[in-house]
Design a protein around this motif. Sequence first.
Motif: not given
Length: 580
Positions: A227-240
């Motif tokens: 996991i790349d947490m930079r991308l994980q945060y962005i993906a999570y925020r966008s999905l929410v």
Amino acid sequence: MNKTQQSLNPDPIRFYALRHYFVIFVLMGLLSALIGRALYIQIVDKDFLSYQGVQRQIRTIETPAYRGTITDRYGTPLAISTPVDSVWVNPAEILRNLSALKQVVKKLKLDYPETISMLKQKADKEFVYLKRQLEPELAIQVAEGVDGVYLQREYHRYYPAGEVVSHIVGYTDIDDRGQEGLELVYQDWLKAQPGQRRVIRNRKGAVVEEIAQVKPARSGNDLTSSIDMRLQYIAYRSLVRAINYHAAKSGSAVLLDVRTGEILAMVNQPSYNPNQRKNQNPAQRRNRALTDVFEPGSAIKPFTLAAAIDRGLFDNESRIDTAPGWFMVKGHPIKDIRNYGELDLAGVLRKSSNVGASRIALSMRPKDLWQSFKNYGFGEPSGVSFPAESAGYLSHYSDWQTLDHATMGFGYGLSVSITQLARAYAVIANGGQEIELSLIKKEPQKVIENQIMRHVMKPSTAALMMEMLEQVVGSSGTATRAAIPGYRIAGKTGTAKKSTDGGYQQDNYIAVFAGIAPASNPRLVMAVMIDEPTQNGYYGGKVAAPVFQEVMSNALRILDIAPDDLPALQAGIADKEQGA
């Protein structure tokens, strides 16, 4: 008084003197016995009694060790072990000091009558926990100066990213055993091996002397995820944001590295905070990207076309007559939203024609379509080896009726997880080769040496599919909202009605988009699924494609992937300048 009377009455002074000497004699005898016993103990029996005394104070105690740390691919901690103290008591000791026990119970916020009852039931034991895994400062305040109350050092698992990555990392129980996610899958790798040492304790339980190490402690091994947490945060925020905007039930998204098969981001909604698990709904802990399956609808159409092209039944020049916008299969209508007339294969994808996809599916033998779908990974586990992962559903071709055969072509009658769908699109992006997915970071050299890939689609077919899927994201396709300025994007939308025991629901949909970037030299694949959007649209192109666009545009920038459509980017900049 005569002589006879004197002989019958002895001298009282002499009598008392004799009694005095007798008492002294007895006392001297007792004193001699005590002195003799003391000399015996100190000289003759010294070693034996010393050994017995020490044995009553020697204890073999556990030396704690910490569990291995889980990090993202760049070392950002996702799961760490922090030192804590657990409060324990010797019931026999503490029950003799009820006033002190009452204060301890109050500080620990326990129920006093229940605690007393529990301790009395365990009065024959020497070790009973009152409360586990407290902050060291609080634990010291509780136990300080109280006989019979002791502390034991342990380690508590903490998850810095909370709900953002909880479905991947999982969590441990109070005894540090993995229960979900990577914590469970890699339990043997991560777990610590506590040591043992022999010590002497004083009467208050404090260690006053270290005697020997019986068994050395061994900390767990660290684990580096993909996991790349930079991308994980962005993906999570966008999905929410998408779930909230469309008032959807749930959703998932997966971002893959095409070259290595590493999963760079995997997010779900709803989620949960592994640091606060009390009163949580178990459904929140499900990693829906791997466990939940759905009918993918039109997102399956590229694979229907690829199977037919691979067998030489169609090519880039082939035409499909979809007029008059519907046709009957065994008494059941298969419809498009309008009459598209004659379409080429790219047009079938661009317009997302159910009629065209069904006619292509029916041109193949059921066995051939089924085998191709299996080769692309449908009906098979994704290879991540995750708890409760679903293999999806692809019934054997021998069980297909003609209608099943036809609807398979546009994504009804089979079910997939969003991770399986992403993996299938990675086959197209990777020139027709399957890839091995991983949630663990792969070493570059090992990727080259160990990754065994087989062609499940002809390279020429994969290249043709990339060209067609680019048109879907173009101005006349169904996925214009997935376009990213400066990059060529290939992808496909999907919108499917949800099925129940009574048939398909008319007002509940699954919105899907899967895409590849950059199309000229694929590096990333992302698939998005939104379950039951109820506001602001329900089509995959309107609901799921914008999530792809936001996450992928940030990923391309963060990973420093160069634009491959500079003319379009320059034209867009020029238009903005003119508008200003």
